[in-house]
Design an enzyme around this catalytic site. Structure first.
Site, PDB file in Angstrom:
ATOM      1  N   MET A 144      41.003 -34.638 -35.390  1.00  0.00           N
ATOM      2  CA  MET A 144      41.673 -35.945 -35.286  1.00  0.00           C
ATOM      3  C   MET A 144      42.811 -36.005 -36.300  1.00  0.00           C
ATOM      4  O   MET A 144      42.695 -35.533 -37.410  1.00  0.00           O
ATOM      5  CB  MET A 144      40.668 -37.056 -35.573  1.00  0.00           C
ATOM      6  CG  MET A 144      41.163 -38.397 -35.140  1.00  0.00           C
ATOM      7  SD  MET A 144      39.853 -39.538 -34.697  1.00  0.00           S
ATOM      8  CE  MET A 144      38.992 -39.799 -36.217  1.00  0.00           C
ATOM      9  N   CYS A 145      43.904 -36.564 -35.881  1.00  0.00           N
ATOM     10  CA  CYS A 145      45.033 -36.829 -36.758  1.00  0.00           C
ATOM     11  C   CYS A 145      45.699 -38.090 -36.234  1.00  0.00           C
ATOM     12  O   CYS A 145      45.400 -38.544 -35.130  1.00  0.00           O
ATOM     13  CB  CYS A 145      46.070 -35.710 -36.730  1.00  0.00           C
ATOM     14  SG  CYS A 145      45.534 -34.173 -37.524  1.00  0.00           S
ATOM     15  N   GLY A 146      46.579 -38.654 -37.024  1.00  0.00           N
ATOM     16  CA  GLY A 146      47.321 -39.818 -36.568  1.00  0.00           C
ATOM     17  C   GLY A 146      48.808 -39.513 -36.558  1.00  0.00           C
ATOM     18  O   GLY A 146      49.316 -38.824 -37.454  1.00  0.00           O
TER      19      GLY A 146
END
Lengths: 309, 225
Positions: free
Chosen positions: A1-3
């Site tokens: 997960m990353c933003g």
């Protein structure tokens, strides 16, 4: 997960707020990536100078005489403006790319974050709120910018493993996902003479785009080809001096939301990153299609250009 | 009518309050303001209440719903109405990926478009989408009905078991073991009811039905151990 967050301004009156708007978006995406954060910001190009953004673990020591050390390499005046562990070297126009390669000869502990005429990249390990504060990103002005909050999967949590990655003059890329063929592709690109610094998968994607563009592709064409040659999960948001692009892999399991008004085009990994943008209630909000290249440039009509070249 | 300000009073308080409503509650109408894309709004409800969400939501809105009616006056993020058991969820705007995933019952209505994997592994839920659905919709769907008034993306109904898929527009491609099937009178009647429940004025005769060819591993007795 990353933003991922991105903001491409159409309305010049918003330019003084670019850094503040991106900072708010970036901090909202902390849950998606608390390891490190970074931002690429485009603004203030000069016809006489280019920029090289550099980083050092020991900036007091390394930046003190860096401008004097660089001057002979570029054959003209050099000024340095520091922000915490980063500094922007303003060098004579057109000398940035050569300096990028030569810098380690005169300052071995200084690392190049980006080069170009307009682009500056700031990235560090730490919570997005802290990273944004140490560089005072909220005070920055510009025409467009891209930010990233990282939850590492494919390489260590280091400054150089943080996004955005600089892919060529005034080009940058951020990534949410993970690539599975990055080791073989890294070997191939190195054989082609492309410089790759880290073991990070995203840097390979960035280098791939650089390689494609060096061999004649436009950024849009390079992104199209990436859909064939990169294996894995990816949402890419890319920046150029005048443009802003988005592409998702065909499976498209990494989230993406876009919003467009007369004033801006915005990208967020989630809608909540966009909720404080001016006029968001009236914006056209949509999810970008899988395996489709979207690209906006200043001066063009402001419509998404699916399958753009 | 009760109003809950999510920005002021927080998500845990909201879900605890809504989950505390009993079958006999007198507080049957709730309005949630300032959702601002928050995750997990109005999840795990189990009472015959009506909840209006005045804006767009993030991940997993109205998950595990029983009995309640949740109406999102905006768009919904990934996994809306995931694993719904009963009740109704209505999205005025678009829904992101895996809307209605694994749902056992109830009705999910999406008035805009749904993106990829709509109704993945559905187990009895009815889903009515006024617009289009993305790729891999109804992947491994086991039971229930998916109605698409627009077009369907790639690999519709891949590895499907016994769900029924009704599509009015085009289907970009069918997934493994998914085939077009005959639209018999009982399917027209079923679809007429689904469209009415979904607030959709499309005519059932305009749809095609898709379902399982029953040729995959699990259906072949010869493949048994």
């Amino acid at each position: 997960m990353c933003g991922i967050v991105g903001l491409f301004l159409k309305d010049k009156s918003l330019e003084p707020q670019l850094g503040a708007l991106l900072t708010d978006m970036l901090i909202t995406m902390t849950d998606r990536g608390p390891d490190s954060a970074g931002i690429a910001i485009y603004g203030d190009p000069s016809p006489t100078t280019s920029k090289v953004t550099v980083q050092s673990e020991n900036p007091d020591r390394d930046f003190a005489d860096l401008a004097e050390k660089v001057q002979p390499l570029v054959g003209g005046p050099v000024s340095l403006s520091r922000r915490d562990t980063h500094a922007v070297l303003h060098v004579p126009h057109g000398t940035a790319e050569a300096l990028r390669r030569q810098l380690k000869d005169v300052a071995s502990d200084v690392r190049v974050m980006s080069f170009g005429d307009s682009l500056e990249i700031y990235k560090e390990v730490g919570l997005p709120r802290d990273v944004a504060a140490r560089f005072d990103i909220a005070s920055m002005t510009g025409t467009h910018g891209i930010g990233h909050t990282r939850m590492a999967t494919e390489s260590a949590v280091t400054t150089l493993g943080a996004h955005p990655f600089n892919t060529g003059s005034d080009q940058c890329l951020v990534h949410n996902g993970s690539l599975s063929n990055h080791n073989s592709l890294r070997r191939k690109l190195r054989r082609e003479g492309i410089h790759i610094e880290t073991l990070n998968d995203t840097e390979v994607a960035a280098a791939y785009l650089t390689w494609k563009m060096q061999t004649g592709a436009t950024l849009g064409e390079a992104l199209e080809k990436s859909l064939e040659d990169l294996d894995g999960f990816f949402n890419f948001v890319v920046g150029t001096r005048d443009g802003f692009g988005v592409v998702r892999d065909p499976i498209a399991c990494k989230p993406a939301v876009m919003a467009e008004t007369d004033q801006y085009v915005a990208f967020g990994s989630e809608y909540r990153a966009l909720v404080n943008l001016p006029g968001i209630e009236q914006a056209r909000v949509w999810e970008p299609e899988p395996a489709t290249v979207y690209f906006w440039t200043h001066g063009d009509t402001a419509t998404p250009t699916g399958k753009a070249a | 009518m009760q109003t809950y300000d999510l920005a002021a009073d927080g998500l845990r308080g909201l879900n605890a309050t809504l989950q505390a409503q009993s079958d006999e509650t007198n507080q049957t109408e709730w309005t949630i303001v300032n959702p601002r894309g928050s995750h997990a709004i109005a999840v795990g409800l189990d009472a015959p209440i009506e909840v209006k969400v005045m804006g767009s939501t993030g991940y997993y809105c109205a998950g595990m719903n029983k009995q309640a009616t949740v109406h999102v006056h905006g768009s919904a993020g990934p996994g809306v109405a995931e694993n719904m058991m009963s009740g109704t969820v209505v999205i005025d705007g678009d829904a992101s990926q895996y809307a209605g995933a694994t749902g056992h019952g109830g009705t999910l209505v999406i008035k805009g478009n749904a993106s990829s994997r709509c109704g993945i592994s559905m187990k009895g839920i009815d889903i009515v989408v006024h617009g289009n659905v993305g790729h891999m919709s109804a992947f491994m769907a086991q039971s229930g009905n998916l109605v698409v008034c627009g077009d369907a993306g790639d690999a519709l109904g891949d590895s499907i078991y016994e769900a029924r898929l009704f599509v009015r527009g085009s289907v970009k491609s069918l997934g493994a073991d998914c085939i077009e099937k005959e639209m018999r009178p009982e399917h027209i009647e079923l679809l007429r009811d689904l469209l009415a429940r979904g607030g959709c004025d499309a005519k059932p005769e305009e749809f095609k039905r898709y379902g399982s060819a029953r040729q995959l591993y699990n259906f072949k007795v010869d493949n048994a151990y």
